[in-house]
Write a protein that holds these residues in place. Structure first.
Motif, PDB file in Angstrom:
ATOM      1  N   LEU A   1       0.853  -1.186   0.000  1.00 35.87           N
ATOM      2  CA  LEU A   1       0.000   0.000   0.000  1.00 35.87           C
ATOM      3  C   LEU A   1       0.890   1.238   0.000  1.00 35.87           C
ATOM      4  N   ILE A   2       0.692   2.143  -0.996  1.00 37.45           N
ATOM      5  CA  ILE A   2       1.461   3.387  -1.081  1.00 37.45           C
ATOM      6  C   ILE A   2       0.520   4.542  -0.756  1.00 37.45           C
ATOM      7  N   VAL A   3       0.915   5.350   0.292  1.00 37.73           N
ATOM      8  CA  VAL A   3       0.100   6.502   0.697  1.00 37.73           C
ATOM      9  C   VAL A   3       0.976   7.741   0.606  1.00 37.73           C
ATOM     10  N   ASP A   4       0.680   8.649  -0.329  1.00 32.33           N
ATOM     11  CA  ASP A   4       1.447   9.887  -0.498  1.00 32.33           C
ATOM     12  C   ASP A   4       0.551  10.885  -1.205  1.00 32.33           C
ATOM     13  N   ASP A   5       0.615  12.141  -0.785  1.00 33.08           N
ATOM     14  CA  ASP A   5      -0.233  13.147  -1.408  1.00 33.08           C
ATOM     15  C   ASP A   5       0.350  13.685  -2.709  1.00 33.08           C
ATOM     16  N   GLU A   6       1.571  13.267  -3.060  1.00 30.02           N
ATOM     17  CA  GLU A   6       2.194  13.701  -4.308  1.00 30.02           C
ATOM     18  C   GLU A   6       1.979  12.627  -5.378  1.00 30.02           C
ATOM     19  N   PRO A   7       1.196  12.922  -6.443  1.00 31.77           N
ATOM     20  CA  PRO A   7       0.906  11.889  -7.453  1.00 31.77           C
ATOM     21  C   PRO A   7       2.162  11.339  -8.123  1.00 31.77           C
ATOM     22  N   SER A   8       3.155  12.216  -8.371  1.00 29.73           N
ATOM     23  CA  SER A   8       4.353  11.731  -9.059  1.00 29.73           C
ATOM     24  C   SER A   8       5.100  10.711  -8.213  1.00 29.73           C
ATOM     25  N   VAL A   9       5.105  10.901  -6.903  1.00 26.50           N
ATOM     26  CA  VAL A   9       5.775   9.938  -6.016  1.00 26.50           C
ATOM     27  C   VAL A   9       5.030   8.606  -6.051  1.00 26.50           C
ATOM     28  N   ARG A  10       3.689   8.672  -5.970  1.00 23.96           N
ATOM     29  CA  ARG A  10       2.920   7.422  -6.020  1.00 23.96           C
ATOM     30  C   ARG A  10       3.158   6.698  -7.341  1.00 23.96           C
ATOM     31  N   MET A  11       3.237   7.480  -8.442  1.00 27.04           N
ATOM     32  CA  MET A  11       3.454   6.874  -9.750  1.00 27.04           C
ATOM     33  C   MET A  11       4.798   6.172  -9.819  1.00 27.04           C
ATOM     34  N   LEU A  12       5.869   6.838  -9.321  1.00 28.90           N
ATOM     35  CA  LEU A  12       7.207   6.239  -9.384  1.00 28.90           C
ATOM     36  C   LEU A  12       7.277   4.975  -8.533  1.00 28.90           C
ATOM     37  N   VAL A  13       6.742   5.033  -7.301  1.00 27.71           N
ATOM     38  CA  VAL A  13       6.803   3.866  -6.420  1.00 27.71           C
ATOM     39  C   VAL A  13       5.997   2.714  -7.019  1.00 27.71           C
ATOM     40  N   THR A  14       4.834   3.022  -7.614  1.00 28.10           N
ATOM     41  CA  THR A  14       4.014   1.972  -8.230  1.00 28.10           C
ATOM     42  C   THR A  14       4.758   1.322  -9.392  1.00 28.10           C
ATOM     43  N   GLU A  15       5.459   2.119 -10.185  1.00 28.73           N
ATOM     44  CA  GLU A  15       6.239   1.571 -11.302  1.00 28.73           C
ATOM     45  C   GLU A  15       7.289   0.597 -10.787  1.00 28.73           C
ATOM     46  N   ILE A  16       7.973   0.983  -9.710  1.00 29.93           N
ATOM     47  CA  ILE A  16       9.009   0.107  -9.143  1.00 29.93           C
ATOM     48  C   ILE A  16       8.382  -1.194  -8.650  1.00 29.93           C
ATOM     49  N   LEU A  17       7.265  -1.077  -7.942  1.00 25.81           N
ATOM     50  CA  LEU A  17       6.616  -2.274  -7.401  1.00 25.81           C
ATOM     51  C   LEU A  17       6.174  -3.217  -8.523  1.00 25.81           C
ATOM     52  N   GLU A  18       5.634  -2.656  -9.579  1.00 28.05           N
ATOM     53  CA  GLU A  18       5.170  -3.515 -10.674  1.00 28.05           C
ATOM     54  C   GLU A  18       6.338  -4.194 -11.370  1.00 28.05           C
ATOM     55  N   GLU A  19       7.487  -3.452 -11.472  1.00 24.64           N
ATOM     56  CA  GLU A  19       8.664  -4.093 -12.055  1.00 24.64           C
ATOM     57  C   GLU A  19       9.147  -5.248 -11.198  1.00 24.64           C
ATOM     58  N   LEU A  20       8.986  -5.125  -9.875  1.00 26.58           N
ATOM     59  CA  LEU A  20       9.407  -6.189  -8.964  1.00 26.58           C
ATOM     60  C   LEU A  20       8.369  -7.297  -8.865  1.00 26.58           C
ATOM     61  N   GLY A  21       7.198  -7.113  -9.451  1.00 32.28           N
ATOM     62  CA  GLY A  21       6.177  -8.149  -9.430  1.00 32.28           C
ATOM     63  C   GLY A  21       5.225  -8.046  -8.270  1.00 32.28           C
ATOM     64  N   TYR A  22       5.187  -6.898  -7.560  1.00 25.79           N
ATOM     65  CA  TYR A  22       4.273  -6.726  -6.432  1.00 25.79           C
ATOM     66  C   TYR A  22       2.985  -6.069  -6.911  1.00 25.79           C
ATOM     67  N   ALA A  23       1.899  -6.387  -6.227  1.00 27.48           N
ATOM     68  CA  ALA A  23       0.647  -5.680  -6.450  1.00 27.48           C
ATOM     69  C   ALA A  23       0.686  -4.377  -5.669  1.00 27.48           C
ATOM     70  N   ALA A  24       0.202  -3.285  -6.225  1.00 29.70           N
ATOM     71  CA  ALA A  24       0.270  -1.968  -5.590  1.00 29.70           C
ATOM     72  C   ALA A  24      -1.124  -1.400  -5.416  1.00 29.70           C
ATOM     73  N   ILE A  25      -1.377  -0.812  -4.222  1.00 28.88           N
ATOM     74  CA  ILE A  25      -2.617  -0.093  -3.940  1.00 28.88           C
ATOM     75  C   ILE A  25      -2.222   1.322  -3.559  1.00 28.88           C
ATOM     76  N   GLU A  26      -2.879   2.346  -4.158  1.00 25.93           N
ATOM     77  CA  GLU A  26      -2.527   3.740  -3.905  1.00 25.93           C
ATOM     78  C   GLU A  26      -3.616   4.429  -3.074  1.00 25.93           C
ATOM     79  N   ALA A  27      -3.144   5.376  -2.222  1.00 28.37           N
ATOM     80  CA  ALA A  27      -4.059   6.239  -1.467  1.00 28.37           C
ATOM     81  C   ALA A  27      -3.415   7.606  -1.364  1.00 28.37           C
ATOM     82  N   ALA A  28      -4.232   8.688  -1.442  1.00 31.09           N
ATOM     83  CA  ALA A  28      -3.692  10.046  -1.501  1.00 31.09           C
ATOM     84  C   ALA A  28      -3.662  10.752  -0.148  1.00 31.09           C
ATOM     85  N   ASP A  29      -4.318  10.200   0.876  1.00 30.67           N
ATOM     86  CA  ASP A  29      -4.300  10.858   2.179  1.00 30.67           C
ATOM     87  C   ASP A  29      -4.456   9.819   3.284  1.00 30.67           C
ATOM     88  N   GLY A  30      -4.367  10.289   4.539  1.00 29.21           N
ATOM     89  CA  GLY A  30      -4.414   9.388   5.682  1.00 29.21           C
ATOM     90  C   GLY A  30      -5.712   8.635   5.823  1.00 29.21           C
TER      91      GLY A  30
END
Length: 742
Positions: free
Chosen positions: A625-654
């Motif tokens: 689970l990636i929680v960050d209010d900056e969309p570009s950060v969530r996008m970069l982390v999600t890209e890394i996770l998908e390259e590693l073969g992990y499933a990613a869930i995004e959230a923009a706030d607490g």
């Protein structure tokens, strides 16, 4: 043999037997006389008094009297009565004979010996006695052994009296201490003295200017006694009173009817007094005050009573003077306060004006320093942004032109500028003591050894580097990356202080700080390690040392330093629970020591880095689970996770992230920023999630985090932190490390 011869022989034998018997009798008589002489010598020479008394029937009844049949010389020494042999007790001490007869008569009747102490009233001697019956009882005799213990008894009585006096004086001091006026103090004193001494009156008086008239301002009267408050003439109480009191001597009268002239005694008798002690207070040769105790009936005053009233008088008048002085001081202070009220108001106004001016000056200086810093930082950031944006523009142009040969060079230039910008922000955060620390158990010796080659290359060949590593150095809990930065910064400062070359020494050591050394370093008492960097450079003056940690302060030429280096080191050390100290002498060199707390845990063994490839691939179904209010950060982390073969869930706030965490979705790792919108920060969200997922692993990614959020630089087990910006490869490695089993 004829009968005559037989009789003659028998007569001769009888004569011989008579001679032998007479000889034996003489020897026995001589032996008895010798024993009697030894007894008599012992009897007369013994230190204790000794006597033998014999009871007889007298006019008062059977065995109602006794006579002294024997007594040694020590009898008179201890009892104070001479020639007692042949005297009866009723003739010797008729007033107390009955008591002695009763005591010794009991010994005669029962045969039980006794030991006791008793005063022989006739002579005033206190005796310690032992008595036993002389057998057989028919002799009616009792032996008595005794000694004089009068001095011992009087010493004990004096000790008890002194203890009672001291207890009374202590109680009097406690009772009168709160008194705010002389009258209140003396009222308490007269009451307590009167009750303690069991007198009829206790009073105090002030003398008139003529030293004859006096006024009894207050007194204490026992039940049945009248108050004697009033105005009197000293001369009316007699010549003895005038002579003694004006000379500063006490007036002591046991019985005024016997000791004074009738007209003088009549003055005392008129106010119900027969015995008195009056103590004077003489100041500068003048009789100024009196304190007195009185009895209605005649009374023989003792030395103890005289000593007590003398001491009470001295203490009371001293206390009265202190109370009076305090009252005068209060009046003077009030008058002075009233007099200076306007002056104080003017001083307060002037002080407030000066404080405002000083605050304005400090603000002006602060803004000037901030302006200088802002200009330097803006200049540096503009240079870095130019490198980043220019490289990205050229990169876009070359890709559009299909010229891919120079792409790698432009990417490297942009990454280098970005890394330098990150380093600058870390220095700013360290200066403000708001950087995010990732403390680990660290071996400072190993850290220095690993940096040694880098430091040598940085300082150049003109400077010699010496490393002195302490044996058995304790571990410390610190962010190793920040410690490396601090160490390198200190070595660069040391290099700049030696433009002509010299020596830099890095030395580690264990330090056990006692209260004195801890106070000197502004640290708590305890165990610390030290990492000291010393040089043989130009040194610093005390004035420079005092400002070295101030923000924006630098001795380097304009453009060569921002003044944040030592401030960053100071902020890092204090945030880590330690301290920094500078020791310098102008022209001799400088030593900067970083003190860090000892860590009792073990330093982990270094592991080989994971090889790229399959080792970084995920297992099936692992979710982050990636929680960050900056969309570009969530996008970069999600890209890394998908390259590693992990499933990613995004959230923009607490709140959105917490909703996912409280659902049934599989979450193997939470990656979250600390500062989040929505009213819940990253730490609060992680803590709430752990209430339902206690084993949840958490990775905080943040530009900085306040101590209250991160936990004063120390994270709970299973929580980790990475500081933005970070390399994507480093993030990928950390994710795999945290999700991996074990």
């Amino acid at each position: 043999m004829s009968e005559t011869e037989s009789l003659s022989r028998r007569v001769a034998e009888l004569d011989a037997e008579i001679v032998r018997l007479r000889t034996d009798e003489q020897a026995q008589r001589e032996a008895l006389a010798e024993r009697e002489q030894r007894y008599r010598t012992l009897f007369e020479q013994m230190d204790e008094g000794y006597c033998v008394i014999e009871f007889f029937d007298g006019p008062h009844g059977p065995l109602s009297d006794y006579i002294h049949v024997e007594a040694n010389r020590a009898y008179a020494q201890h009892a104070g009565i001479e020639n007692v042999v042949g005297q009866t007790v009723r003739a010797m001490v008729p007033g107390e004979a009955e008591g002695w007869v009763e005591l010794y008569g009991e010994v005669l009747r029962t045969g039980a010996p006794i030991r006791f102490q008793r005063e022989l009233i006739a002579t005033g001697r206190h005796l310690e006695l032992a008595a036993f019956r002389i057998e057989p009882p028919s002799r009616r005799q009792v032996a008595v052994l005794f000694q004089d213990i009068t001095e011992r008894v009087r010493a004990l009585e004096a000790l008890r009296a002194n203890e009672a006096r001291l207890r009374f004086l202590d109680a009097l001091t406690r009772e009168t201490a709160p008194s705010a006026s002389a009258d209140e103090l003396l009222a308490t004193t007269t009451r307590m003295v009167g009750e303690h001494m069991d007198v009829s009156n206790c009073a105090y008086a002030d003398m008139d200017e003529d030293q004859d008239g006096f006024t009894i301002r207050g007194d204490w009267a026992a039940p049945g006694s009248s108050s004697i408050v009033g105005h009197y003439s000293l001369a009316a109480f007699g010549r003895l009173a005038v002579r003694n009191l004006r000379a500063g001597e006490p007036l002591i009268i046991n019985d005024n009817l016997r000791e004074l002239a009738p007209e003088e005694a009549a003055t005392f008798q008129g106010i119900g007094i027969s015995a008195t002690i009056c103590m004077p207070l003489v100041k500068e040769g003048r009789l100024t005050a009196l304190m007195a105790v009185h009895h209605r009936a005649p009374h023989a005053w003792t030395e103890d009573e005289l000593a007590l009233i003398r001491e009470v008088t001295q203490r009371s008048w001293a206390h009265v003077e202190r109370v009076g002085s305090a009252a005068e001081l209060r009046v003077s202070a009030e008058a002075l306060a009233a007099l200076n009220e306007t002056l104080e108001q003017r001083v307060r106004e002037r002080t407030a004006e000066l404080m405002r001016a000083e605050e304005q000056l400090r603000q002006s200086q602060k803004m000037e320093a901030v302006g200088q810093l802002t200009g330097g930082i803006a200049h540096d950031f503009n240079n870095l942004l130019t490198g980043i944006t220019g490289s990205l523009e050229l990169l876009s142009t070359r890709i559009a032109q299909g010229r891919l040969r120079d792409v790698e060079r432009y990417v490297a230039a942009a990454q280098g500028a970005a890394k330098r910008a990150a380093a600058l922000t870390h220095r700013l955060l360290a200066f403000s003591r708001r950087q995010t620390l990732d403390p680990k158990a660290t071996d400072a010796n190993r850290l220095v050894a690993e940096m040694e080659e880098l430091i040598r290359r940085t300082i150049g060949p003109a400077i010699t580097l010496e490393v002195v590593a302490a044996g058995g150095l304790w571990p410390t809990l610190v962010d190793p990356n920040q410690l490396e930065n601090a160490l390198l910064n200190l070595c660069i400062n040391a290099r700049d202080a030696m433009p002509e070359g010299g020596r830099i020494t890095i030395e580690t050591g264990n330090r056990w700080l006692d209260w004195r050394s801890a106070r000197e370093r502004d640290l708590p008492i305890g165990q610390f390690i030290s990492i000291c960097v010393s040089d043989t450079g130009i040194g610093m003056t005390p004035e420079v040392v005092s400002k070295a940690f101030d923000p924006f302060f630098t001795t380097k030429p304009l453009g060569q330093g921002t003044g944040l280096g030592l401030s960053m080191i100071y902020g890092f050390a204090r945030q880590s629970g330690g301290q920094v100290r500078i020791y310098s002498e102008l022209g001799q060199g400088t030593m900067v020591c970083i003190y860090l707390p000892r860590h009792t845990g073990a330093v982990p063994v270094l592991e080989e880095p994971a090889q790229p490839g399959e080792a970084l691939r995920s297992a099936a179904g692992e979710t982050v689970l990636i929680v960050d209010d900056e969309p570009s950060v969530r996008m970069l982390v999600t890209e890394i996770l998908e390259e590693l073969g992990y499933a990613a869930i995004e959230a923009a706030d607490g709140p959105a992230g917490l909703k996912v965490l409280q659902s049934d979705a599989r979450i193997d790792l939470l990656i979250t920023d600390v500062g989040l919108p929505g009213g819940i920060n990253g730490r609060q969200m992680a803590d709430a999630a752990r209430s339902v997922r206690p084993d949840l692993k958490v990775l905080f990614i943040t530009g900085y985090a306040e101590n209250a959020v991160i936990g004063n630089g120390h994270l709970e087990p299973g929580m980790h932190v990475m500081t933005k910006p970070f390399a994507l490869e480093a993030l990928a490695a950390r994710i795999k490390e945290l999700i991996a089993p074990g």
